[in-house]
Design a protein around this motif. Structure first.
Motif, PDB file in Angstrom:
ATOM      1  N   PHE A   1       0.829  -1.206   0.000  1.00 45.79           N
ATOM      2  CA  PHE A   1       0.000   0.000   0.000  1.00 45.79           C
ATOM      3  C   PHE A   1       0.865   1.258   0.000  1.00 45.79           C
ATOM      4  O   PHE A   1       0.570   2.221  -0.714  1.00 45.79           O
ATOM      5  N   ARG A   2       1.930   1.237   0.779  1.00 45.72           N
ATOM      6  CA  ARG A   2       2.815   2.411   0.843  1.00 45.72           C
ATOM      7  C   ARG A   2       3.471   2.688  -0.506  1.00 45.72           C
ATOM      8  O   ARG A   2       3.659   3.851  -0.890  1.00 45.72           O
ATOM      9  N   ASN A   3       3.834   1.642  -1.226  1.00 46.97           N
ATOM     10  CA  ASN A   3       4.655   1.797  -2.427  1.00 46.97           C
ATOM     11  C   ASN A   3       3.871   1.777  -3.735  1.00 46.97           C
ATOM     12  O   ASN A   3       4.417   2.114  -4.784  1.00 46.97           O
ATOM     13  N   ALA A   4       2.604   1.389  -3.686  1.00 46.77           N
ATOM     14  CA  ALA A   4       1.814   1.275  -4.916  1.00 46.77           C
ATOM     15  C   ALA A   4       1.511   2.644  -5.498  1.00 46.77           C
ATOM     16  O   ALA A   4       1.475   3.656  -4.799  1.00 46.77           O
ATOM     17  N   ARG A   5       1.284   2.678  -6.806  1.00 44.53           N
ATOM     18  CA  ARG A   5       0.907   3.901  -7.512  1.00 44.53           C
ATOM     19  C   ARG A   5      -0.555   3.836  -7.925  1.00 44.53           C
ATOM     20  O   ARG A   5      -1.183   2.794  -7.873  1.00 44.53           O
ATOM     21  N   GLY A   6      -1.056   4.978  -8.370  1.00 43.40           N
ATOM     22  CA  GLY A   6      -2.418   5.025  -8.864  1.00 43.40           C
ATOM     23  C   GLY A   6      -3.388   5.594  -7.849  1.00 43.40           C
ATOM     24  O   GLY A   6      -3.003   6.143  -6.813  1.00 43.40           O
ATOM     25  N   GLU A   7      -4.662   5.462  -8.154  1.00 40.80           N
ATOM     26  CA  GLU A   7      -5.715   5.926  -7.273  1.00 40.80           C
ATOM     27  C   GLU A   7      -5.764   5.100  -5.994  1.00 40.80           C
ATOM     28  O   GLU A   7      -5.167   4.029  -5.909  1.00 40.80           O
ATOM     29  N   LEU A   8      -6.522   5.599  -5.016  1.00 40.23           N
ATOM     30  CA  LEU A   8      -6.688   4.861  -3.775  1.00 40.23           C
ATOM     31  C   LEU A   8      -7.189   3.445  -4.044  1.00 40.23           C
ATOM     32  O   LEU A   8      -6.703   2.482  -3.446  1.00 40.23           O
ATOM     33  N   ALA A   9      -8.146   3.301  -4.954  1.00 41.54           N
ATOM     34  CA  ALA A   9      -8.674   1.966  -5.268  1.00 41.54           C
ATOM     35  C   ALA A   9      -7.586   1.038  -5.776  1.00 41.54           C
ATOM     36  O   ALA A   9      -7.531  -0.143  -5.402  1.00 41.54           O
ATOM     37  N   ASP A  10      -6.695   1.545  -6.623  1.00 41.20           N
ATOM     38  CA  ASP A  10      -5.596   0.728  -7.148  1.00 41.20           C
ATOM     39  C   ASP A  10      -4.682   0.274  -6.023  1.00 41.20           C
ATOM     40  O   ASP A  10      -4.235  -0.884  -5.983  1.00 41.20           O
ATOM     41  N   ARG A  11      -4.382   1.182  -5.103  1.00 44.01           N
ATOM     42  CA  ARG A  11      -3.462   0.869  -4.008  1.00 44.01           C
ATOM     43  C   ARG A  11      -4.090  -0.113  -3.026  1.00 44.01           C
ATOM     44  O   ARG A  11      -3.405  -0.988  -2.480  1.00 44.01           O
ATOM     45  N   LEU A  12      -5.386   0.019  -2.798  1.00 46.00           N
ATOM     46  CA  LEU A  12      -6.083  -0.927  -1.918  1.00 46.00           C
ATOM     47  C   LEU A  12      -6.055  -2.342  -2.487  1.00 46.00           C
ATOM     48  O   LEU A  12      -5.781  -3.310  -1.769  1.00 46.00           O
ATOM     49  N   VAL A  13      -6.337  -2.450  -3.781  1.00 41.99           N
ATOM     50  CA  VAL A  13      -6.344  -3.775  -4.410  1.00 41.99           C
ATOM     51  C   VAL A  13      -4.920  -4.335  -4.511  1.00 41.99           C
ATOM     52  O   VAL A  13      -4.704  -5.541  -4.387  1.00 41.99           O
ATOM     53  N   ALA A  14      -3.935  -3.458  -4.708  1.00 38.88           N
ATOM     54  CA  ALA A  14      -2.543  -3.907  -4.704  1.00 38.88           C
ATOM     55  C   ALA A  14      -2.185  -4.528  -3.362  1.00 38.88           C
ATOM     56  O   ALA A  14      -1.459  -5.530  -3.291  1.00 38.88           O
ATOM     57  N   ALA A  15      -2.707  -3.956  -2.279  1.00 38.84           N
ATOM     58  CA  ALA A  15      -2.465  -4.513  -0.950  1.00 38.84           C
ATOM     59  C   ALA A  15      -3.072  -5.905  -0.817  1.00 38.84           C
ATOM     60  O   ALA A  15      -2.465  -6.820  -0.234  1.00 38.84           O
ATOM     61  N   LEU A  16      -4.279  -6.086  -1.362  1.00 43.42           N
ATOM     62  CA  LEU A  16      -4.891  -7.425  -1.335  1.00 43.42           C
ATOM     63  C   LEU A  16      -4.060  -8.426  -2.124  1.00 43.42           C
ATOM     64  O   LEU A  16      -3.865  -9.577  -1.689  1.00 43.42           O
ATOM     65  N   SER A  17      -3.578  -8.010  -3.280  1.00 40.17           N
ATOM     66  CA  SER A  17      -2.762  -8.902  -4.114  1.00 40.17           C
ATOM     67  C   SER A  17      -1.489  -9.315  -3.387  1.00 40.17           C
ATOM     68  O   SER A  17      -1.075 -10.483  -3.437  1.00 40.17           O
TER      69      SER A  17
END
Length: 290
Positions: A135-151
């Motif tokens: 979550f800290r390092n992901a790019r994009g909108e909040l939704a993108d970062r939230l889903v990146a955290a799930l992945s």
């Protein structure tokens, strides 16, 4: 029934948006876990989830209570607090979380700036570490970062029992379709073998159909692109006649019907810069119609 899962609640000050994302070996987990209200905050309630923590928590947050104050009030009169797991982010991005002593191993929570991650029956503490780092390092909108955290959580072992559902909820003032609600995005995969992967594709589709067209993505429709679009429209039965590369009114009217059927009105409009096409929309049409 125990809701064994991993989730994240977060606030994005740049977007002025609040969100929750969750994944679980549980049918339609997001319908139980995820709660958010623009200008107030977000709540994730899980592990023998008390669903009332969602609306009650948002009410307290909306009254100006902090995340910590809200959590304390929710747990105060709950006889089963040691079975509960809750994550909260308030209007200012302050977070609070609770993992009861009777939540099944591995269970825990981890907080960072503007976010909290929590989970139970996980493969281990590394699941939450992976979520937080992603979550800290992901790019994009909040939704993108939230889903990146799930992945990232899934890649680190996720829910020990397996996969079934996932969801992401994001709210922001006037962020809904048409601008008259705050519900920016509420996407769910309720029963699937690869729910997080499917959820990521739904977020991408949301960006395509509802995202704002950026000035740098505007391409003038020259003869070559006009021929390409005419070829698509002739092939799909939207127009007849020659494929001649003329971007004339007849071609534009036919394209308007195609755009309407494909729900691309946010990216091309007959009455606004109709001699240009959004790069994202063009790539979508190329992929869809070959």
């Amino acid at each position: 029934m125990q809701l064994n899962t991993f989730s994240i609640v977060a606030y994005d000050p740049q977007e002025n948006a609040w969100g929750v994302a969750v994944a679980s070996k549980f049918l339609a987990a997001a319908a139980v876990v995820s709660w958010a209200k623009a200008g107030a905050g977000a709540v994730a309630t899980q592990s023998y989830a008390k669903v009332g923590f969602g609306p009650d928590g948002l009410k307290l947050l909306g009254e100006g209570k902090s995340a910590s104050e809200t959590l304390a009030l929710l747990l105060e009169n709950d006889d089963n607090r040691e079975q509960r797991q809750v994550g909260i982010v308030d209007a200012q991005g302050n977070v609070a979380a609770h993992t009861g002593k009777e939540c099944h191993d591995w269970a825990g929570n981890k907080s960072g700036e503007n976010f909290s991650v929590q989970g139970n029956i996980l493969a281990g503490a590394g699941v939450l570490d992976a979520m937080a780092d992603s979550f800290r390092n992901a790019r994009g909108e909040l939704a993108d970062r939230l889903v990146a955290a799930l992945s990232a959580a899934e890649a680190a072992g996720g829910d020990k029992r397996g996969k079934q559902s996932a969801g992401v909820l994001v709210v922001k003032p006037n962020g809904g379709y048409g601008g008259d609600t705050d519900l920016y995005l509420d996407l769910r995969v309720d029963d699937d073998e690869q729910p997080v992967k499917k959820l990521r594709s739904l977020v991408e589709a949301h960006h395509l159909f509802f995202g704002e067209s950026k000035p740098e993505d505007q391409i003038r429709i020259d003869e070559a692109i006009a021929r390409e679009l005419q070829n698509i429209m002739v092939g799909q039965g939207y127009m007849g006649g020659d494929i001649n590369g003329d971007w004339d009114e007849v071609t534009k009217q036919a394209f308007r019907v195609l755009v309407g059927n494909e729900n691309l009105e946010e990216r091309w409009n007959l009455n606004n810069k109709s001699d240009y096409i959004d790069r994202v929309a063009l790539e979508y049409l190329r992929k869809r119609f070959g």
